[in-house]
Structure formats: C-alpha cells, structure tokens
Design an enzyme around this catalytic site. Structure first.
Site, PDB file in Angstrom:
ATOM      1  N   CYS A 122       0.805  -1.222   0.000  1.00  0.00           N
ATOM      2  CA  CYS A 122       0.000   0.000   0.000  1.00  0.00           C
ATOM      3  C   CYS A 122       0.837   1.271   0.000  1.00  0.00           C
ATOM      4  O   CYS A 122       0.309   2.368  -0.193  1.00  0.00           O
ATOM      5  CB  CYS A 122      -0.950  -0.003   1.193  1.00  0.00           C
ATOM      6  SG  CYS A 122      -2.005  -1.469   1.260  1.00  0.00           S
ATOM      7  N   HIS A 268      -3.457   6.751   2.370  1.00  0.00           N
ATOM      8  CA  HIS A 268      -3.862   5.452   1.831  1.00  0.00           C
ATOM      9  C   HIS A 268      -5.259   5.135   2.332  1.00  0.00           C
ATOM     10  O   HIS A 268      -5.577   5.318   3.511  1.00  0.00           O
ATOM     11  CB  HIS A 268      -2.873   4.379   2.279  1.00  0.00           C
ATOM     12  CG  HIS A 268      -3.371   2.986   2.104  1.00  0.00           C
ATOM     13  ND1 HIS A 268      -3.911   2.530   0.921  1.00  0.00           N
ATOM     14  CD2 HIS A 268      -3.441   1.939   2.969  1.00  0.00           C
ATOM     15  CE1 HIS A 268      -4.268   1.268   1.066  1.00  0.00           C
ATOM     16  NE2 HIS A 268      -4.010   0.885   2.297  1.00  0.00           N
ATOM     17  N   ASN A 299     -10.344  -0.713  -0.344  1.00  0.00           N
ATOM     18  CA  ASN A 299      -8.890  -0.647  -0.225  1.00  0.00           C
ATOM     19  C   ASN A 299      -8.277  -1.234  -1.488  1.00  0.00           C
ATOM     20  O   ASN A 299      -8.363  -2.437  -1.720  1.00  0.00           O
ATOM     21  CB  ASN A 299      -8.450  -1.425   1.013  1.00  0.00           C
ATOM     22  CG  ASN A 299      -6.938  -1.416   1.223  1.00  0.00           C
ATOM     23  OD1 ASN A 299      -6.170  -1.094   0.322  1.00  0.00           O
ATOM     24  ND2 ASN A 299      -6.506  -1.786   2.418  1.00  0.00           N
TER      25      ASN A 299
END
Length: 343
Positions: A122, A268, A299
């Site tokens: 990420c 993020h 996500n």
C-alpha cells in the site's frame, strides 16, 4: 583516472497529470454478506466501505493500467512517446516475469521506455513517486509514468470475516516531469520488517506446488484455497493510527510546512477510522480537504492514493496547485509520505 560526465536533469520534479480507472462492476456490501456472518452496518462502522469495484475477466492489471495511464498522459499534455520510464507498483500481477510494466509501456506506445515493477504494498505509489522524482532530477528520464494497480479481488478470501469486505480493484497513474520549482517534497519512508506477520499472503506460491496438502487451507467444500491477503486488524490499526501520524508529521517538517499550509490530505485508503484518527492526531484545520475515497472504492492498495487524487480533482474538491500531504502504509510493514503540489 577517467572523468565521468555528470548527470543532467531538471532542477525539480512535479506531478503533471493524473488518471484513474475503476472496473465497471460495483459490488455492494450485500454481496460480501453472502459468504460471511456480518452486517452492512458492521462493515460501514468498522471500515467506512459501502461499495467497491471488482474487475471482470478483461479488466486485467495491464488493461486497467493502460486506461488509467492514457488519461494521465493526456492530462499532462504530452505524448506516450515522451515517457522515458514506466514504474508499476502492484502485488496482484501473477506472472513472476516479465514485469507487467513492459507490456504496459508497449501498449501505450512509448519509445522503448525503461519499465519495471515494484512490490511495496500500500506504500507502493509513494515508493514509485520517489523513484520517478529521482529519475527526472537525475536526468535518466524527462517524463516518468508511475502506476499503482491492483486486482485484489483475486487475493481476497471471501470466507474471511476480517478481510472479505476490505479490498477492491482499480488503477491510478500519474506523470512526473520537470519543474522549475519544488513540487514534490522530501520523502519520509521506511520499513518495519519485524511486523511483517501482521499483513501477509496466507500461503506462499511455492507451497501450492511443493507443500503437503494437509498444511494448506481449505474452503468449506474441502478445496484448497487460493492464496489470499490476511491481516491482524487491531495490530495494523494501532500501528497506522499512532506511528503513521508521526511519519506524516515528519514529511510536513521535511517539506518545511505545517498543517495550516495544507489544502488536501490524501492518505492510503485503508479504513475510514484510521483516516479520521490521523486527521485528529495531525490536528488538520477544517479547511483541509480529506480524501475518503474508500467509501465507494474500498482498499485498492497501491492504487488507492492516485485514485483518490484523481477523484478529488475530478469532483472539484481539490484543485490544481493545491498543496497535498500523501502517505501510504501497508504490508511489510512499509510506509512512504511526502508533500506534493497537485497537477
């Protein structure tokens, strides 16, 4: 002793264009609830996620990347032939070699651009952005294409109550090029490998081939499960909330700015509660626009920051020239934060 000519690049680098691609299929929480014992209210309260996008058979890692990259290149006002390097951050391209970046570079029509993949979870977009900035300033490429792309639906265990609702698919891309003034700040990045067990792939690829069947996870029908992403939710939450706020503050300090100087915060998109906690810890003023793209995108790991950036600019919530703090963090555990001027 022979004298080596010095590198000749731009004085600074900046993001010149951004593009995104979200798969056509929108998946509401109700679909996730078909395989886990939970509720729409629980998913929303724990993560903020209402829907996510899942890729179809033709929406491959390469195909989504090409779509997002074409938009970023057009937004930057250059041609694909001017791209000197293509950097792709992904954990969901399943061919060990060659790098998917080479396929993307060819399909875009670049002129034999350098092309390679990186695996930084990420935080991958931040890693790629840092590499791109270095290439532009060093002079090895005038324009660099940075792509974050994932098909995390391929790595999701739909029977895992802790993660089944989290992940989505998509691609985000930016073009980094020369600038006469600083527009990408110093990067604060690092890793904490002692915490690598908190986010990981359930089964290494080699165990599918060489492993004992009795050691492999099985689904409810007794079939071997495809490797998936698993995590220790509470440990990750605590680390992200307490440690990543410190990293974000370090990035502001490195750029010579304070929270009051920010226009936009693009973390993020891991969890709305993490985002809200970081906003509180950083004491961001009310005028700062905060990306919460996770609500409808989920996500998307390496793709989450460029996708959120693209949406903020497209909706007018952020505008060209705004000062934005971006931070990515995830499996490794790895992290990267910097301050940028939006394209």
């Amino acid at each position: 002793m022979s004298k080596i000519n010095p590198s000749k690049g731009a004085p600074y680098a900046r993001i010149l264009g951004v593009g995104g691609y979200r798969p056509t299929r929108v998946v509401p929480n109700e679909v996730i609830l078909e395989t886990i014992d939970s509720s729409d209210e629980w998913i929303r309260s724990r993560s903020g996620i209402e829907t996510r996008h899942w890729a179809g058979p033709d929406e491959t890692v390469a195909a989504m990347s090409v779509e997002a990259s074409g938009k970023a290149i057009a937004d930057a006002g250059i041609s694909a032939e001017q791209i000197g390097a293509v950097v792709v951050s992904t954990v969901s391209h399943f061919s060990q070699t060659p790098a998917v970046a080479t396929e993307i570079a060819d399909k875009l029509g670049t002129n034999k651009a350098a092309a390679f993949d990186i695996s930084a979870g990420c935080a991958g977009f931040g890693y790629g952005l840092t590499l791109a900035k270095g290439m532009v300033v060093e002079g090895s490429a005038e324009y660099v294409l940075v792509i974050g792309v994932e098909r995390l639906s391929d790595l999701t265990d739909l029977e895992d109550r802790a993660t089944a609702f989290l992940f989505g698919d998509g691609a985000g891309a930016v073009v980094v090029g020369p600038s006469k003034e600083p527009a990408i700040g110093p990067t604060v990045w690092g890793s904490e490998g002692d915490k690598s067990e908190t986010i990981k792939q359930t089964v290494p690829w080699d165990r599918l081939h060489f492993g004992d069947r009795t050691e492999l996870p099985l689904d409810r029908q007794g079939n071997i499960k495809f490797p998936a992403i698993t995590q220790e939710g509470q440990a990750v939450f605590r680390w992200a909330v307490f440690e990543m706020a410190k990293v974000a503050k370090e990035a502001l300090d490195a750029a010579g700015l304070t929270a009051d100087d920010l226009d936009v915060f693009i973390p993020h998109q891991a969890n709305v509660r993490i985002i809200d906690s970081m906003v509180k810890t950083l004491k961001l003023p009310e005028h700062v626009t905060v990306a919460r793209d996770i609500r409808t995108t989920g996500n998307t790991s390496a793709a989450s920051i460029p996708l959120a950036m693209e949406r903020l600019l497209a909706t007018g919530e952020a505008k060209s020239g705004d000062t934005a703090l971006v931070i990515g963090f995830g499996a490794g555990l790895v992290y990267a934060a910097t301050v940028v001027t939006l394209p």
